[in-house]
Every structure is written in structure tokens, then in C-alpha cells.
Write a protein that holds these residues in place. Structure first.
Motif, PDB file in Angstrom:
ATOM      1  N   GLY A  78       0.825  -1.211   0.000  1.00 37.09           N
ATOM      2  CA  GLY A  78       0.000   0.000   0.000  1.00 37.09           C
ATOM      3  C   GLY A  78       0.856   1.256   0.000  1.00 37.09           C
ATOM      4  O   GLY A  78       0.596   2.203  -0.739  1.00 37.09           O
ATOM      5  N   LEU A  79       1.908   1.254   0.825  1.00 34.87           N
ATOM      6  CA  LEU A  79       2.802   2.417   0.853  1.00 34.87           C
ATOM      7  C   LEU A  79       3.461   2.611  -0.502  1.00 34.87           C
ATOM      8  O   LEU A  79       3.556   3.726  -1.010  1.00 34.87           O
ATOM      9  CB  LEU A  79       3.874   2.245   1.928  1.00 34.87           C
ATOM     10  CG  LEU A  79       3.436   2.357   3.387  1.00 34.87           C
ATOM     11  CD1 LEU A  79       4.626   2.115   4.307  1.00 34.87           C
ATOM     12  CD2 LEU A  79       2.836   3.722   3.677  1.00 34.87           C
TER      13      LEU A  79
ATOM     14  N   SER B 179       1.095   4.100  -2.980  1.00 36.79           N
ATOM     15  CA  SER B 179       0.665   5.477  -2.723  1.00 36.79           C
ATOM     16  C   SER B 179       1.644   6.510  -3.238  1.00 36.79           C
ATOM     17  O   SER B 179       1.296   7.675  -3.380  1.00 36.79           O
ATOM     18  CB  SER B 179       0.534   5.733  -1.222  1.00 36.79           C
ATOM     19  OG  SER B 179      -0.194   4.740  -0.594  1.00 36.79           O
TER      20      SER B 179
ATOM     21  N   LEU C 246      -2.678   4.268  -5.789  1.00 32.87           N
ATOM     22  CA  LEU C 246      -3.242   3.196  -4.980  1.00 32.87           C
ATOM     23  C   LEU C 246      -3.189   3.611  -3.516  1.00 32.87           C
ATOM     24  O   LEU C 246      -2.257   3.273  -2.806  1.00 32.87           O
ATOM     25  CB  LEU C 246      -2.426   1.923  -5.162  1.00 32.87           C
ATOM     26  CG  LEU C 246      -2.428   1.314  -6.555  1.00 32.87           C
ATOM     27  CD1 LEU C 246      -1.411   0.203  -6.621  1.00 32.87           C
ATOM     28  CD2 LEU C 246      -3.805   0.782  -6.875  1.00 32.87           C
ATOM     29  N   ALA C 247      -4.179   4.338  -3.086  1.00 25.03           N
ATOM     30  CA  ALA C 247      -4.175   4.796  -1.705  1.00 25.03           C
ATOM     31  C   ALA C 247      -4.463   3.624  -0.770  1.00 25.03           C
ATOM     32  O   ALA C 247      -4.960   2.591  -1.191  1.00 25.03           O
ATOM     33  CB  ALA C 247      -5.229   5.866  -1.518  1.00 25.03           C
ATOM     34  N   ILE C 248      -4.099   3.807   0.515  1.00 18.53           N
ATOM     35  CA  ILE C 248      -4.572   2.882   1.543  1.00 18.53           C
ATOM     36  C   ILE C 248      -5.768   3.573   2.180  1.00 18.53           C
ATOM     37  O   ILE C 248      -5.639   4.695   2.667  1.00 18.53           O
ATOM     38  CB  ILE C 248      -3.505   2.637   2.627  1.00 18.53           C
ATOM     39  CG1 ILE C 248      -2.175   2.276   1.983  1.00 18.53           C
ATOM     40  CG2 ILE C 248      -3.955   1.561   3.574  1.00 18.53           C
ATOM     41  CD1 ILE C 248      -1.039   2.163   2.978  1.00 18.53           C
ATOM     42  N   GLU C 249      -6.922   2.933   2.168  1.00 20.05           N
ATOM     43  CA  GLU C 249      -8.112   3.565   2.769  1.00 20.05           C
ATOM     44  C   GLU C 249      -7.928   3.688   4.277  1.00 20.05           C
ATOM     45  O   GLU C 249      -7.182   2.925   4.890  1.00 20.05           O
ATOM     46  CB  GLU C 249      -9.361   2.730   2.474  1.00 20.05           C
ATOM     47  CG  GLU C 249     -10.194   3.168   1.298  1.00 20.05           C
ATOM     48  CD  GLU C 249     -10.229   4.676   1.044  1.00 20.05           C
ATOM     49  OE1 GLU C 249     -10.804   5.389   1.891  1.00 20.05           O
ATOM     50  OE2 GLU C 249      -9.696   5.139   0.024  1.00 20.05           O
ATOM     51  N   GLY C 250      -8.655   4.631   4.858  1.00 22.12           N
ATOM     52  CA  GLY C 250      -8.668   4.750   6.310  1.00 22.12           C
ATOM     53  C   GLY C 250      -7.371   5.307   6.850  1.00 22.12           C
ATOM     54  O   GLY C 250      -6.545   5.818   6.107  1.00 22.12           O
TER      55      GLY C 250
ATOM     56  N   ARG D  83      -7.858  -2.283   7.181  1.00 18.57           N
ATOM     57  CA  ARG D  83      -7.498  -1.463   6.019  1.00 18.57           C
ATOM     58  C   ARG D  83      -6.945  -2.311   4.877  1.00 18.57           C
ATOM     59  O   ARG D  83      -6.589  -1.781   3.845  1.00 18.57           O
ATOM     60  CB  ARG D  83      -6.437  -0.430   6.422  1.00 18.57           C
ATOM     61  CG  ARG D  83      -6.892   0.534   7.498  1.00 18.57           C
ATOM     62  CD  ARG D  83      -5.738   1.444   7.913  1.00 18.57           C
ATOM     63  NE  ARG D  83      -5.444   2.443   6.892  1.00 18.57           N
ATOM     64  CZ  ARG D  83      -4.349   3.201   6.885  1.00 18.57           C
ATOM     65  NH1 ARG D  83      -3.442   3.042   7.828  1.00 18.57           N
ATOM     66  NH2 ARG D  83      -4.172   4.101   5.951  1.00 18.57           N
TER      67      ARG D  83
ATOM     68  N   SER E 176       0.367   7.943   2.132  1.00 14.03           N
ATOM     69  CA  SER E 176      -0.806   7.104   1.889  1.00 14.03           C
ATOM     70  C   SER E 176      -2.070   7.970   1.864  1.00 14.03           C
ATOM     71  O   SER E 176      -2.994   7.725   1.101  1.00 14.03           O
ATOM     72  CB  SER E 176      -0.914   6.045   2.976  1.00 14.03           C
ATOM     73  OG  SER E 176      -0.920   6.656   4.240  1.00 14.03           O
TER      74      SER E 176
ATOM     75  N   ALA F  46      -2.340  10.240  -1.279  1.00 12.81           N
ATOM     76  CA  ALA F  46      -2.915   9.538  -2.419  1.00 12.81           C
ATOM     77  C   ALA F  46      -4.441   9.588  -2.361  1.00 12.81           C
ATOM     78  O   ALA F  46      -5.102   9.817  -3.378  1.00 12.81           O
ATOM     79  CB  ALA F  46      -2.419   8.096  -2.443  1.00 12.81           C
ATOM     80  N   GLN F  47      -5.022   9.415  -1.173  1.00 11.72           N
ATOM     81  CA  GLN F  47      -6.485   9.492  -1.042  1.00 11.72           C
ATOM     82  C   GLN F  47      -6.988  10.861  -1.479  1.00 11.72           C
ATOM     83  O   GLN F  47      -7.980  10.972  -2.212  1.00 11.72           O
ATOM     84  CB  GLN F  47      -6.922   9.287   0.419  1.00 11.72           C
ATOM     85  CG  GLN F  47      -6.684   7.916   0.995  1.00 11.72           C
ATOM     86  CD  GLN F  47      -7.024   7.858   2.484  1.00 11.72           C
ATOM     87  OE1 GLN F  47      -7.611   8.787   3.036  1.00 11.72           O
ATOM     88  NE2 GLN F  47      -6.653   6.771   3.128  1.00 11.72           N
TER      89      GLN F  47
ATOM     90  N   TYR G 258      -2.760  -5.974  -5.811  1.00  7.03           N
ATOM     91  CA  TYR G 258      -3.227  -4.964  -4.866  1.00  7.03           C
ATOM     92  C   TYR G 258      -4.161  -3.991  -5.576  1.00  7.03           C
ATOM     93  O   TYR G 258      -5.226  -3.653  -5.067  1.00  7.03           O
ATOM     94  CB  TYR G 258      -2.021  -4.225  -4.274  1.00  7.03           C
ATOM     95  CG  TYR G 258      -2.364  -3.269  -3.155  1.00  7.03           C
ATOM     96  CD1 TYR G 258      -2.331  -3.689  -1.835  1.00  7.03           C
ATOM     97  CD2 TYR G 258      -2.729  -1.947  -3.420  1.00  7.03           C
ATOM     98  CE1 TYR G 258      -2.656  -2.831  -0.812  1.00  7.03           C
ATOM     99  CE2 TYR G 258      -3.054  -1.081  -2.399  1.00  7.03           C
ATOM    100  CZ  TYR G 258      -3.011  -1.527  -1.091  1.00  7.03           C
ATOM    101  OH  TYR G 258      -3.348  -0.668  -0.077  1.00  7.03           O
TER     102      TYR G 258
ATOM    103  N   ARG H 184      -8.074  -3.239  -4.775  1.00 10.98           N
ATOM    104  CA  ARG H 184      -8.494  -1.872  -4.450  1.00 10.98           C
ATOM    105  C   ARG H 184      -9.653  -1.461  -5.338  1.00 10.98           C
ATOM    106  O   ARG H 184     -10.643  -0.899  -4.886  1.00 10.98           O
ATOM    107  CB  ARG H 184      -7.340  -0.885  -4.665  1.00 10.98           C
ATOM    108  CG  ARG H 184      -6.352  -0.810  -3.545  1.00 10.98           C
ATOM    109  CD  ARG H 184      -6.849  -0.055  -2.335  1.00 10.98           C
ATOM    110  NE  ARG H 184      -7.364   1.259  -2.681  1.00 10.98           N
ATOM    111  CZ  ARG H 184      -8.352   1.849  -2.047  1.00 10.98           C
ATOM    112  NH1 ARG H 184      -8.937   1.267  -1.044  1.00 10.98           N
ATOM    113  NH2 ARG H 184      -8.742   3.042  -2.414  1.00 10.98           N
TER     114      ARG H 184
END
Lengths: 327, 360
Positions: free
Chosen positions: A254-255, A258, A270-274, A291, B190, B193-194, B348, B352
Motif C-alpha cells: 500500500g505504501l 501510494s 493506490l491509496a490505503i483507505e482509512g 485497512r 498514503s 494519495a487518497q 493490490y 483496491r
């Protein structure tokens, strides 16, 4: 090679009416002379608390309740206060994130550097300290160091101030430098200068560096070993190349996903949600599972431990390697 | 071609430096912004990049008329807004909004999220109480927050969520232009990115135009359509994103690009580092402003101020030697990650996408 610093089962908790809140929860790491250990993770994952625990600077009501921090054969946690003070800032230097707030605005930078030197060497004369401080400023490539010695922090740019912080941390020739987000507040151009500088100084002096950052780009540039932290624990440990070539833990993936990359054409990140759970509200089972895009029912029950997935490569995920899930 | 939404011409902001108390006299000017021109079209993102102190935030505030320009003009939706006052100016403010860098300092800690989002509606006299409440709920949904968040206070949110609140507040009055002043610089990668993804989704849904201020070129690569690089109060290069990243025609842009650390340990690059710091805007070097730090400097650069001139269509550079600069070593084609890493990242990405679809 013998390790300069070995952290073994370190646990730091904060006392609260509702019980002990763990900020660092059973972390084991090591770093050898001349090497750089990168510690990566989001804010609130315990990176900074880990480094403060090593320095025995955990703010109240927090305290280290378990584990050992063995520095050059001595357990720092068992040392008397005065012996620890002789090591802190002398054999272990530290740079903090905020060059704007880590310097005292009412003293000149020269005063502040010589203060640290004086604290560890009471016999040195004022003139000798001044010469040494100017040499230290010179070493971090501050132009006209002899003039800058008498400047106040506000007369310097952010990059200069960070260099002063590095000069201060290096003024006593430490064996270990802990750098907590040393370039986060700086422009990329200045960041590049500071990273190059740290690398050069390490090559000259052979010191070990613990580099705390949330920027995987900085890790790729600097680190020999990498530890990825999440919610107070190390979730993956690997060499500086393996973490990018063979990432195992879904959090690491995830990192990596991102990070915006200049050379990339894909436009969606590709964000990590939350966000990172608060240490007083840690989920059951794997702390990352709420997550995690791969989470299976077992992840909510089983608390994964670090296990070997290759030479010098460990991850705390029961599903790794994740491509087995695709089948 | 349609008329641009925003057109900025020769915009300047000089701050006088005064000495003395009673008989104060001006001893010089800090030229924070010194003749900046650009256009933004509807639905487009123009990124303004540069180091701290280059004048990018000042430019943003000039565009919004939060500060008054020393010279130059700003045209917005076909009207010169440089001289607007009173009610006309207030009507205009609905059309252009701002998202600030620091999500901790830009929300009033004593107001609930509902109050924060409702305030711009009240100021502009939009809707009655019931309609405003409905709008608040709609806005929360728009930025990916839940209706029950309305009653909470800013301190109860993480940095990324606060930035979502800041974005919702900017969108409350249905602006055409949103100025994003380093909206993700204070956030973790992270979370960055959101927020970047959210800004892009909102643009696609609402047809917004962004003036996106940033110092991180990697983020800019993901959000911008066009990029303007600023140095000491001037634009030194402007052009379509892909052209600027693939073929930078100004040495400063090259320095910025090569300074970005890449998440790739096999690619520890030989950087072109610009020595020293940005000179003070109170004492701008003669000739080309960048000549003191430039690797390609010649005598002409020290005396003659280069104008922004087209190198290719839509791609302008302010460098005397733009055409002579050595070709860039093909901006390092995307290095294929190892098969293992690529496979896992692809997996991944699939998961997602599936999760996002399930969430609607």
C-alpha cells in the motif's frame, strides 16, 4: 559484523485511566556501524516514539516497560541517569524534524552548538569550542561558517537551519545518528543536498544512521536495511533493495502504491483507505486487517508474528506471499 | 478555442521595505511576484510549482484578490476583476474558492463540521435552514465522509479527513475555480494519495478548474494538465505536463526534477544539484534570476533578462540557452519493477478497484 545497536523486544506504553496504551509494542531491530536503517510508516505508527525510547526521552506518562536497548554492548535502559546523559548527544546524536522549532530563537547558532560541546567536554576553552563549532558548520557546508556562527536562527533559511541541527548532532562525533524525518519540512532541492551530505558524512566517519521517514523515495536513496512499522509493531524487515523488489506485507504494498512517481503514466494512485488506528483502539487479530484489501476472516482472529520469507527478510502477515491468493 | 476561465496578465506584487519610524522612507522592494501571466481553461488543472519563497502562494492570493496586486490584471469569466468592489466582488467570491495547506490551522476548532460547511452558504445567502442542512449532508457524501460526521468538531478527525472537510467547504458554494494551496504537503503519502484521488474525482464530476500550488513535482505529475514552474517571482517554464516532464527546457526545471527521490534503490541517480539557496526576493540577481545557481550559465545570462518564449507550441521557457540545452537522458523510462513486486502491486490494484466498486 557486530551490531552497534540492538533493540530487543522494546515496549513503550502510556499510562491512562483505561489501562496501558502501547505506542511501541515488542520491536526488535539492529543496526551495524557504517550502515543506515530506515524506519518507515505513517504518522502515529510509533516511529518517533521508538527513537525517543532508544534515547530514553519518552515524555511522561509514557515509559519503557519491557525490552533492551543494547548500544555497543551496554543496555541503555539499565544505565544510571548521569551515564545516559554522557551518551545522549555525545555518542548518539539526534536530528529532529522541525528545523524551525528545534533551535532556540534567542541564542545565536554558535551559542547553541558550543553549548552541546561544552556539556560533554567541560575542560575545553571558549576559543577552542568556537574553532570546533566553526569546523562543524564548515563540515555541513555552510558557506562562510565563521560569519554564520554569530547568526540567529531567523537569519537562516530552512535548509541552513537543518544543517545547523546536523552540525550540532555531529559536533561530538557520534557513533550513531538518529534522524527523525530530517528532510520532511524542506524543499526537494534542499532535501537532495541534505541527503547527499548525510551520506558523505557517514562515509567519512563510519557512523550508523537510523533514518525515520514516511517517504519511500528517501528510503530508497539512503537505507541499507528497512523496517516498516504499523501501529507500534514492525510488520516487515528487509534489505533496502528487497523491500522494493520483493515487498511482502500488504501495508508495504500500500505504501509503495501510494507514492506518486514522476516516471509513471498511470494516473490513479493506490491509496490505503482509512488511517492508522489509535493505540487505545487497536483492532483484534492483525492490526492492519481493517485497512487491508487482502484481509481474510482469519486475519481478524490471528495476530501474525514476523516470519522469515527469504534470507534476512521477514513479514508479519499470515497471507504472504499474496500472489498465492490469486490462484 | 473557448475563452479561458481565468486569465492573468503581468501580475505583480511588490512589498516596500521601510526604514525609520517617523520619517519612514522606502529603501527597496521585495518583489514577491514580478510579472506573471498564465491562463486556466474550464475543467483544467494548472500546477504552479517552485521552491519555498518563489511567490507561488502570493500568486494564488492575488488571483483570489485576497491581496491587491501592485500591477497587472486578472480576468475571470470574461470580466476584469482587478477593480471589482463591494457586492460585485462578493458575488465573484462564490465562483472562486481556496483549499489551504494546513488542515489543522484552517478549520475553526470551536465550530462543528456542519457549521463550518454551512457558513459559506449563510454568507452568500444561499437557501434556507432546511436546504442548507441538506446541502451539508450532500457535501459530506461528496468528499467521502458520513452524515454523522456533521456534528463533530475538527479535532476529532485525522489530517486526511480534515483536508476533506476543507475541500467540502470550498465546494459548498459551487465554485468554478478552486485554488489548492499545497493541499497534500502536510499529509502522509498514503493519505496524500487518497486526497489526490478525491480531487481528481471531484474535478471529473463537477467540471472544476484547479490552480494547484505544490512543491512536489511527483504529485503534480498526477494531478496537472499543464505545469508552470516559478522561480523568484517569475514563471520560468510553462507547458503541457507531459512536455515539461519529458523535455524540460529550463535548467531550473531540470534541477527540480532530478532532486526528487525515487522509490527505487537501483536508481540512485547522479543529480544536478543547484548549489546554495534561492536568493532573496529583496535582492534579485541581475540578468537571468537563476544564473547564480545555473550549471549552463554564460555571460549573456548575467546581464540580459530572458523573456518567456515558445520553444514548442504551448511550451514556453525563459532561458537564453533553451534550444542549446543537452537532450535529457530520456527521463528514465519507467523501470519495470521485479516480477514479484509487479505481480503483487497489480494484485493490490485489482483488489483496491474491486473494493472501490463495491463501495460505489
Amino acid at each position: 559484523m557486530a551490531n552497534l545497536l540492538v533493540i530487543d523486544g522494546l515496549r513503550t506504553v502510556f499510562r491512562s485511566p483505561g489501562g496501558d496504551v502501547p505506542a511501541v509494542d515488542g520491536v526488535s531491530l539492529s543496526v551495524a556501524r557504517g550502515k543506515t536503517l530506515g524506519i518507515v510508516g505513517e504518522s502515529g505508527c510509533g516511529k518517533s516514539m521508538l527513537s525517543l525510547s532508544v534515547m530514553r526521552l519518552v515524555p511522561s506518562p509514557g515509559r519503557v516497560v519491557a525490552g533492551r536497548v543494547v548500544f555497543d554492548g551496554e543496555d541503555l535502559l539499565a544505565l544510571p541517569t548521569h551515564a545516559m546523559r554522557a551518551i545522549r548527544g555525545n555518542r548518539i546524536g539526534m536530528i529532529f524534524q522541525e528545523p524551525m522549532t528545534s533551535l532556540n530563537p534567542v541564542f545565536t547558532v554558535g551559542d547553541q552548538i558550543t553549548e552541546a560541546m561544552h556539556a560533554h567536554d567541560r575542560s575545553a576553552s571558549k576559543a577552542a569550542l568556537r574553532t570546533r563549532a566553526i569546523a562543524a558548520l564548515d563540515r555541513v557546508r555552510i558557506p562562510a561558517a565563521a560569519w554564520r556562527f554569530d547568526d540567529y536562527p531567523h537569519q537562516m533559511s530552512g535548509g541552513m537551519r537543518q544543517r545547523v541541527m546536523i552540525a550540532m548532532a555531529l559536533s561530538c562525533d557520534p557513533d550513531l545518528l538518529i534522524a527523525d524525518e530530517p528532510t520532511t519540512a524542506l524543499d526537494v532541492t534542499v532535501q537532495a543536498q541534505i541527503l547527499d551530505l548525510l551520506r558523505d558524512l557517514q562515509a567519512q566517519s563510519g557512523m550508523a544512521i537510523i533514518l525515520i521517514t514516511h517517504d519511500l523515495g528517501v528510503v530508497a536513496e539512503m537505507a541499507d536495511e528497512v523496517a516498516v512499522m504499523y501501529a507500534g509493531r514492525v510488520v516487515e524487515r528487509a534489505s533496502g533493495t528487497a523491500i522494493f523488489d520483493d515487498p511482502q506485507h500488504p501495508y508495504t504494498l500500500g505504501l509503495l502504491g501510494s507514492v506518486p512517481r514522476v516516471e509513471e503514466t498511470r494516473s490513479r494512485l493506490l491509496a490505503i483507505e482509512g488511517s492508522v488506528p489509535a493505540p487505545f483502539a487497536l483492532p483484534e487479530g492483525c492490526r492492519f486487517h481493517p485497512r487491508c484489501v487482502f484481509a481474510a476472516p482469519a486475519c481478524a482472529r490471528v495476530d501474525p508474528v514476523l516470519r522469515g520469507l527469504g534470507p534476512d527478510h521477514q513479514a508479519a502477515c499470515i497471507l504472504a506471499p499474496v500472489e498465492d491468493l490469486a490462484a | 478555442m473557448t475563452a479561458p476561465l481565468l486569465e492573468v496578465a503581468n501580475l505583480a506584487k511588490h512589498y516596500p521595505m521601510r526604514r525609520g519610524v517617523l520619517l519612514a522612507r522606502t529603501v527597496g522592494n521585495v518583489r514577491a511576484v514580478d510579472g506573471v501571466s498564465f491562463q486556466i481553461f474550464r475543467g483544467e488543472t494548472l500546477a504552479l510549482v517552485g521552491e519555498s519563497g518563489c511567490g507561488k502562494s502570493t500568486t494564488a492570493r492575488l488571483v483570489l484578490r485576497l491581496i491587491e496586486p501592485t500591477a497587472g490584471s486578472v480576468r475571470f469569466e470574461d470580466a476584469d476583476i482587478t477593480a471589482l468592489r463591494g457586492a460585485a466582488m462578493r458575488r465573484l467570491r462564490r465562483r472562486m474558492q481556496i483549499v489551504f495547506q494546513d488542515p489543522f490551522a484552517s478549520l475553526n476548532p470551536r465550530m462543528t463540521v456542519a457549521e463550518i460547511l454551512e457558513e459559506p452558504l449563510i454568507v452568500h445567502g444561499i437557501g434556507d435552514r432546511v436546504a442548507r442542512r441538506a446541502r451539508v449532508e450532500e457535501l459530506l457524501g461528496l468528499v467521502g465522509l458520513a452524515p454523522y460526521h456533521a456534528g463533530r468538531y475538527p479535532h476529532e478527525f485525522s489530517g486526511g479527513q480534515r483536508q476533506r472537510i476543507g475541500i467540502a467547504r470550498a465546494l459548498a458554494v459551487e465554485p468554478a475555480l478552486v485554488v489548492c494551496d499545497e493541499p497534500v504537503s502536510a499529509l502522509d503519502v498514503s493519505i496524500q494519495a487518497q486526497v489526490v484521488n478525491l480531487l481528481k474525482d471531484l474535478q471529473a464530476r463537477l467540471g472544476l478548474s484547479y490552480l494547484f500550488i505544490a512543491h512536489d513535482l511527483a504529485v503534480v505529475k498526477h494531478v496537472a494538465d499543464r505545469v508552470a514552474v516559478m522561480y523568484l517571482g517569475r514563471i520560468v517554464e510553462i507547458g503541457p505536463k507531459d512536455a515539461v516532464f519529458a523535455n524540460p527546457w529550463h535548467p531550473y526545471t531540470r534541477v527540480l526534477l532530478s532532486a526528487i527521490p525515487r522509490p527505487d534503490p537501483h536508481h540512485k541517480l547522479q543529480r544536478q544539484i543547484a548549489g546554495g539557496d534561492v536568493p532573496s526576493p529583496a535582492n534579485i540577481p541581475s540578468g537571468c534570476r537563476f544564473h547564480t545557481r545555473c550549471a549552463f550559465v554564460i555571460d549573456r545570462c548575467r546581464t540580459e533578462d530572458p523573456a518567456l518564449h515558445p520553444i514548442e507550441t504551448d511550451h514556453l521557457s525563459a532561458c537564453h540557452r533553451a534550444e542549446e540545452l543537452p537532450a535529457v537522458a530520456a527521463m528514465e523510462a519507467p523501470r519495470v519493477a521485479t516480477p514479484a513486486a509487479a505481480r503483487r502491486l497489480a494484485l493490490y490494484a485489482d483488489r483496491r478497484a474491486a473494493a472501490e466498486q463495491a463501495a460505489g
